[in-house]
Motif scaffolding. Structure first.
Motif, PDB file in Angstrom:
ATOM      1  N   THR A  10       0.879 -43.739  33.978  1.00  0.00           N
ATOM      2  CA  THR A  10       1.312 -44.288  32.693  1.00  0.00           C
ATOM      3  C   THR A  10       2.829 -44.372  32.592  1.00  0.00           C
ATOM      4  N   ILE A  39      -2.900 -45.734  25.511  1.00  0.00           N
ATOM      5  CA  ILE A  39      -2.782 -44.448  26.212  1.00  0.00           C
ATOM      6  C   ILE A  39      -3.801 -43.457  25.653  1.00  0.00           C
ATOM      7  N   TYR A  55       3.825 -40.080  35.358  1.00  0.00           N
ATOM      8  CA  TYR A  55       4.520 -40.876  34.350  1.00  0.00           C
ATOM      9  C   TYR A  55       5.854 -41.407  34.865  1.00  0.00           C
ATOM     10  N   SER A 106      -2.987 -46.890  32.336  1.00  0.00           N
ATOM     11  CA  SER A 106      -3.200 -46.430  30.953  1.00  0.00           C
ATOM     12  C   SER A 106      -3.351 -47.572  29.965  1.00  0.00           C
TER      13      SER A 106
END
Length: 490
Positions: A10, A39, A55, A106
Motif C-alpha cells: 500500500t 485501504i 508501505y 490496497s
C-alpha cells in the motif's frame, strides 16, 4: 508461525500524493478519502490472515488509517521500481520461513476472503498463482519460491501478465489464474465499476457535470457524473433523475435508466441515460423544431406531490442574482464606465417592469436553453440537459431561448423580431402563451446575460482562467446597442 503469509502492499494516504491519476475527476481530498476507504475495505479481508503491511510514504499518516496494529507489522518498501519493490517484499517474507506468500495491492474493488483462501490452496498444486486485472496486469501474485525474472519486466503496461506467463512457460513452472480482481486507478475504472462496461469514452463536460459514452452490447448510453449543484441541492443527481423520469412521456427528452447515490467513488452521484444521436441546433433552420419540443414539455401534466422546486417571484430571483453578479464587476478595478452605466440602465428598466409577480402560467421549465442543450436528429429532436428544472412560467423558457444574450453566446445569431414572432406562432399551435410576459422575460434574461459576462470578465483578468472571447464581445458598445433594441420591445 503459520506456513502462509499475506503481504498488503500500500501507499500512505497523503493529501495530494495518492490517487493522483484521479486528479481530473476527484478533488485532492475526495481522492484521499477514496484511498482510505479502499485501504480499510481491503484490510478487512487481509486481517483474517497472517500478514505484513509493506508501505511507501509517511508511516505516521498510514498508521492513522489502522488502529491498534503493532509497529513490527509495517515494513518499508524498497527498490528502484514497482517490480523490485514487490520482489524484495516477497523475498524478505519467504526468508522469514514462510512456505507460501501472497502479495496484493490496497486499491482493489472486489476482493473477497475466499479469493485469498483459494489462492493459498492453489499454491499446494501450482508454483505460482495470479488474479488478473482488467488493465492487463495482475492484482494478486502468490508463490513458494522466488522467480527473479518475472519482476525484471516492464510494469504498468497492458502486457504485464502475458509477459509474466511467457517467462513461467519458458521455465516450465506451473501457475493458476484466479478470478479477475479489479483495481481503482483511473476515472474509467470507476465508471466501469458502475456501468459494467469496458468500452468507455469521454464525451463532454460542463461546469457541474461530465458525460461519458459507454457501450453495452450494441447499445450506447450516457454516464453522467455530477460534480456540484448550481441549485445548491444536497442531492442534485437525484433531483435531475426524477425530473427526467417525469419528462419521459413528452418524447423529447432523454430516458433515464439508473441513478447512483453519493459514494466514495462518486462523491456527488451519477446517472445513466439514453444516448441520442444528432447535430447541434441551427437557429437559422431549426426554430420550428425547438417550438415543438418546448410546447411538448410545457404541456406536460405536473404530477401531484412533484419534487421540482416551484419558482417564487421569478423576476425578483433573477434580479437579485444579477445584483450579486454585477456587483463583482461594479466594485472591481477593471470596470468600464460605459458598461457600468448600461448595467444600471437595465436594472432600472427591470425595476420599472415589476419584480414581485408570482408565476401565472405554471409548467415544467428547463431554465437553460442554450443551443448546445438541443440535439437535432433526422426524425426526432430533443432537449437533453436537465440540470436546473423548475416549475415556473412557460414564458421563462421562451424568454431565455429568444434573448440575444442566449443565441449569440454559442453562435453568431441574433433573432430578428419577425423570427421571434414566427417562432411564437409555431409554439402556439400546441400551447397558449402571454406574449407580453415573454417580452418581459427576454429583457430580464438580457440583464442576466450582461451581468454574468461582466462578472466573468473580472475572472478573465487571471491569465490562467479559461478564456471565452464572447465575454469581451458582450461588453462592447456594438453588442450592447443590439441588446438595447430588445429592451425597447413593445
Amino acid at each position: 508461525m503459520s506456513k502462509s503469509c499475506l503481504i498488503f502492499f500500500t501507499k500512505s494516504p497523503e493529501l495530494g500524493k495518492c490517487k493522483t491519476r484521479l486528479n481530473d475527476f476527484l478533488s485532492l481530498k475526495k481522492a484521499r478519502d477514496l484511498q482510505i476507504y479502499l485501504i480499510q475495505k481491503n484490510f478487512n479481508v487481509v486481517k483474517n490472515f497472517e500478514f505484513f503491511i509493506y508501505y511507501s510514504g509517511d508511516l505516521k499518516e498510514l498508521q492513522n488509517t489502522f488502529l491498534n496494529l503493532n509497529s513490527y507489522i509495517f515494513k518499508k518498501q524498497f527498490g528502484k521500481n514497482i517490480g523490485e519493490k514487490m520482489k524484495n517484499a516477497l523475498l524478505e517474507t519467504l526468508n522469514l520461513g514462510y512456505e507460501k506468500v501472497i502479495l496484493i495491492g490496497s486499491d482493489l474493488d472486489n476482493l473477497e476472503k475466499v479469493d485469498i483462501k483459494n489462492a493459498f490452496l492453489n499454491l499446494d498444486k501450482f508454483d505460482l498463482v495470479f488474479s488478473p486485472s482488467k488493465d492487463g496486469g495482475y492484482s494478486l501474485i502468490g508463490l513458494k519460491k522466488m522467480v527473479d525474472e518475472i519482476f525484471d519486466i516492464k510494469f504498468s503496461t497492458e502486457n504485464v501478465l502475458i509477459n509474466t506467463l511467457k517467462i513461467l512457460d519458458s521455465k516450465n513452472l506451473s501457475y493458476k489464474l484466479g478470478k479477475t480482481i479489479n483495481d481503482i486507478d483511473t476515472k474509467f475504472d470507476i465508471i466501469s465499476k458502475f456501468t459494467k462496461s469496458d468500452e468507455i469514452s469521454f464525451l463532454a463536460s460542463g461546469e457541474y457535470n461530465s458525460n461519458y459514452l459507454f457501450k453495452k452490447g450494441k447499445n450506447e448510453y450516457i454516464f453522467r457524473v455530477n460534480h456540484a449543484s448550481q441549485m445548491n441541492l444536497d442531492n442534485q443527481i437525484i433531483y435531475e433523475f426524477k425530473a427526467l423520469k417525469i419528462l419521459e412521456s413528452s418524447g423529447v427528452t432523454p430516458k433515464a435508466y439508473e441513478v447512483f447515490k453519493k459514494s466514495y467513488f462518486l462523491p456527488n452521484g451519477a446517472l445513466v441515460m439514453e444516448f441520442l444521436k444528432g447535430r447541434a441546433l441551427d437557429y437559422k433552420k431549426d426554430l420550428d423544431k425547438v417550438a415543438f419540443i418546448l410546447s411538448k414539455i410545457h404541456t406536460l401534466k405536473i404530477p401531484k406531490n412533484c419534487h421540482l422546486i416551484v419558482a417564487k417571484k421569478p423576476f425578483l430571483a433573477i434580479y437579485n442574482e444579477c445584483k450579486n453578479m454585477s456587483s463583482i464587476y461594479l466594485n472591481s478595478k477593471f470596470k468600464d464606465k460605459k458598461v457600468c452605466d448600461f448595467l444600471n440602465f437595465i436594472f432600472e428598466i427591470c425595476e420599472n417592469l415589476g419584480l414581485d409577480d408570482e408565476i401565472s402560467n405554471k409548467a415544467i421549465v428547463n431554465t437553460e436553453l442554450n443551443s448546445s442543450n438541443f440535439i437535432i436528429g433526422k426524425n426526432s429532436s430533443y432537449l437533453i440537459d436537465w440540470e436546473k428544472p423548475l416549475i415556473s412560467d412557460k414564458e421563462q423558457d421562451l424568454g431565455h431561448f429568444l434573448a440575444p444574450t442566449t443565441t449569440y453566446f454559442k453562435s453568431d445569431d441574433i433573432l430578428s423580431f419577425d423570427k421571434i414572432n414566427s417562432f411564437l406562432d409555431e409554439y402556439e399551435k400546441n400551447s397558449s402563451i402571454n406574449r407580453d410576459l415573454v417580452k418581459k422575460y427576454i429583457k430580464f434574461n438580457c440583464l442576466r446575460g450582461i451581468s454574468w459576462c461582466a462578472m466573468a470578465s473580472v475572472a478573465h483578468q487571471n491569465k490562467n482562467a479559461p478564456q471565452n472571447p464572447k465575454i469581451k464581445l458582450f461588453l462592447k458598445d456594438s453588442f450592447l446597442e443590439k441588446v438595447n433594441n430588445f429592451l425597447e420591445m413593445r
